[in-house]
Design a protein around this motif. Structure first.
Motif, mmCIF file in Angstrom:
data_model
loop_
_atom_site.group_PDB
_atom_site.id
_atom_site.type_symbol
_atom_site.label_atom_id
_atom_site.label_comp_id
_atom_site.label_asym_id
_atom_site.label_seq_id
_atom_site.Cartn_x
_atom_site.Cartn_y
_atom_site.Cartn_z
ATOM 1 N N GLU A 101 -6.534 19.659 -6.288
ATOM 2 C CA GLU A 101 -5.486 18.909 -6.997
ATOM 3 C C GLU A 101 -4.915 17.788 -6.132
ATOM 4 O O GLU A 101 -4.614 16.704 -6.630
ATOM 5 N N ASN A 102 -4.758 18.019 -4.846
ATOM 6 C CA ASN A 102 -4.260 16.974 -3.945
ATOM 7 C C ASN A 102 -5.215 15.787 -3.940
ATOM 8 O O ASN A 102 -4.783 14.624 -4.008
ATOM 9 N N THR A 103 -6.493 16.054 -3.892
ATOM 10 C CA THR A 103 -7.485 14.974 -3.872
ATOM 11 C C THR A 103 -7.532 14.263 -5.218
ATOM 12 O O THR A 103 -7.637 13.030 -5.272
ATOM 13 N N ARG A 104 -7.425 15.005 -6.294
ATOM 14 C CA ARG A 104 -7.379 14.379 -7.628
ATOM 15 C C ARG A 104 -6.141 13.491 -7.771
ATOM 16 O O ARG A 104 -6.212 12.402 -8.347
ATOM 17 N N SER A 105 -5.006 13.954 -7.273
ATOM 18 C CA SER A 105 -3.772 13.169 -7.324
ATOM 19 C C SER A 105 -3.942 11.865 -6.545
ATOM 20 O O SER A 105 -3.493 10.802 -6.996
ATOM 21 N N ALA A 160 0.834 -1.203 0.000
ATOM 22 C CA ALA A 160 0.000 0.000 0.000
ATOM 23 C C ALA A 160 0.870 1.256 0.000
ATOM 24 O O ALA A 160 0.604 2.207 -0.746
ATOM 25 N N GLU A 161 1.912 1.246 0.809
ATOM 26 C CA GLU A 161 2.811 2.396 0.857
ATOM 27 C C GLU A 161 3.506 2.600 -0.492
ATOM 28 O O GLU A 161 3.579 3.718 -1.006
ATOM 29 N N ALA A 162 3.984 1.522 -1.085
ATOM 30 C CA ALA A 162 4.658 1.626 -2.387
ATOM 31 C C ALA A 162 3.688 2.067 -3.485
ATOM 32 O O ALA A 162 4.050 2.842 -4.371
ATOM 33 N N ALA A 163 2.463 1.585 -3.413
ATOM 34 C CA ALA A 163 1.465 1.953 -4.425
ATOM 35 C C ALA A 163 1.129 3.440 -4.360
ATOM 36 O O ALA A 163 0.720 4.036 -5.355
ATOM 37 N N MET A 164 1.313 4.060 -3.191
ATOM 38 C CA MET A 164 1.011 5.478 -3.029
ATOM 39 C C MET A 164 2.172 6.387 -3.435
ATOM 40 O O MET A 164 2.057 7.608 -3.371
ATOM 41 N N ALA A 165 3.274 5.801 -3.887
ATOM 42 C CA ALA A 165 4.465 6.591 -4.245
ATOM 43 C C ALA A 165 4.177 7.726 -5.231
ATOM 44 O O ALA A 165 4.693 8.836 -5.051
ATOM 45 N N PRO A 166 3.361 7.505 -6.276
ATOM 46 C CA PRO A 166 3.104 8.639 -7.193
ATOM 47 C C PRO A 166 2.439 9.834 -6.494
ATOM 48 O O PRO A 166 2.783 10.985 -6.765
ATOM 49 N N HIS A 167 1.529 9.570 -5.570
ATOM 50 C CA HIS A 167 0.881 10.659 -4.838
ATOM 51 C C HIS A 167 1.881 11.303 -3.875
ATOM 52 O O HIS A 167 1.901 12.527 -3.720
ATOM 53 N N ALA A 168 2.701 10.478 -3.241
ATOM 54 C CA ALA A 168 3.705 10.999 -2.310
ATOM 55 C C ALA A 168 4.720 11.885 -3.027
ATOM 56 O O ALA A 168 5.296 12.787 -2.412
ATOM 57 N N ALA A 169 4.930 11.648 -4.317
ATOM 58 C CA ALA A 169 5.886 12.439 -5.092
ATOM 59 C C ALA A 169 5.289 13.741 -5.614
ATOM 60 O O ALA A 169 6.013 14.584 -6.149
ATOM 61 N N ALA A 170 3.979 13.909 -5.468
ATOM 62 C CA ALA A 170 3.333 15.150 -5.922
ATOM 63 C C ALA A 170 3.871 16.322 -5.106
ATOM 64 O O ALA A 170 4.187 16.171 -3.923
ATOM 65 N N PRO A 171 3.983 17.486 -5.727
ATOM 66 C CA PRO A 171 4.528 18.640 -5.003
ATOM 67 C C PRO A 171 3.684 18.992 -3.781
ATOM 68 O O PRO A 171 2.447 18.937 -3.827
ATOM 69 N N LEU A 172 4.370 19.337 -2.715
ATOM 70 C CA LEU A 172 3.680 19.804 -1.518
ATOM 71 C C LEU A 172 3.264 21.256 -1.745
ATOM 72 O O LEU A 172 3.861 21.956 -2.564
ATOM 73 N N PRO A 173 2.251 21.700 -1.024
ATOM 74 C CA PRO A 173 1.814 23.088 -1.209
ATOM 75 C C PRO A 173 2.881 24.075 -0.742
ATOM 76 O O PRO A 173 3.686 23.770 0.141
#
Length: 188
Positions: free
Chosen positions: A81-85, A56-69
């Motif tokens: 955008e965070n929710t869409r990501s 689950a943690e690895a699967a979330m990597a693309p979202h975790a790589a999204a820019p922070l605000p």
């Protein structure tokens, strides 16, 4: 035989997930795919739940790589955008919502969550509203993706039942959450 690497185990487990679905993922199948005996997996994961958590943690990597605000960002646009990501990331894996369901952030994921919360607070949202907004958006997204992924592969609906446009339904619901939060903040 090469030494088994934790990251390789997780990657192969995610490949297996994509092929057979969450219900059919087993340590026996995974060991076979890796060319090892099943007990070899216990060196990295003491039980299947530990493996699922790492997946689950690895699967979330693309979202975790999204820019922070950043401080100059509009919190409403960032929230959307965070929710869409998050949704896009859950949809990348077969049964992604089910895999993620019940998982809790830790380590870097928890740090990112705290940074996101700090951004919302710095943007003027009261702490309780910011917490509830993030929780509501998360649960709405997981539920939406769960339904969308369950809908995949089903027979066509009866002719008198319209086919659901999942993306449009998600966007409408997400905007309702944001509109409700904005309205509540404006009337405090």
């Amino acid at each position: 035989m090469a030494k088994l690497n934790r990251d390789t185990v997780i990657a192969k487990a995610l490949d297996l997930l994509d092929e057979v679905g969450l219900d059919a993922v087993s340590t026996r199948q995974l060991a076979k795919r890796l060319g090892v005996e099943q007990p070899s997996l216990y060196w990295h994961f003491r039980k299947k739940e530990d493996l699922l958590s790492a997946m689950a943690e690895a699967a979330m990597a693309p979202h975790a790589a999204a820019p922070l605000p950043t401080p100059g960002d509009d919190w409403r646009e960032w929230f959307l955008e965070n929710t869409r990501s998050f949704r896009r990331t859950l949809l990348l894996r077969r049964d992604g919502a089910r895999l993620h369901s019940g998982s809790r952030p830790d380590g870097a994921g928890l740090d990112q969550l705290f940074q996101k919360m700090a951004f919302l607070l710095e943007s003027g949202l009261p702490e309780q509203e910011a917490q509830i907004a993030m929780l509501t958006a998360s649960r709405f997204t997981v539920g939406s993706v769960l339904e969308e992924q369950a809908d995949t592969g089903l027979d066509e609906p009866a002719p008198d039942i319209p086919k659901i446009d999942h993306e449009s339904a998600f966007e409408a619901g997400l905007n309702l959450i944001l509109d409700g939060l904005t309205h509540r903040l404006e009337h405090k």
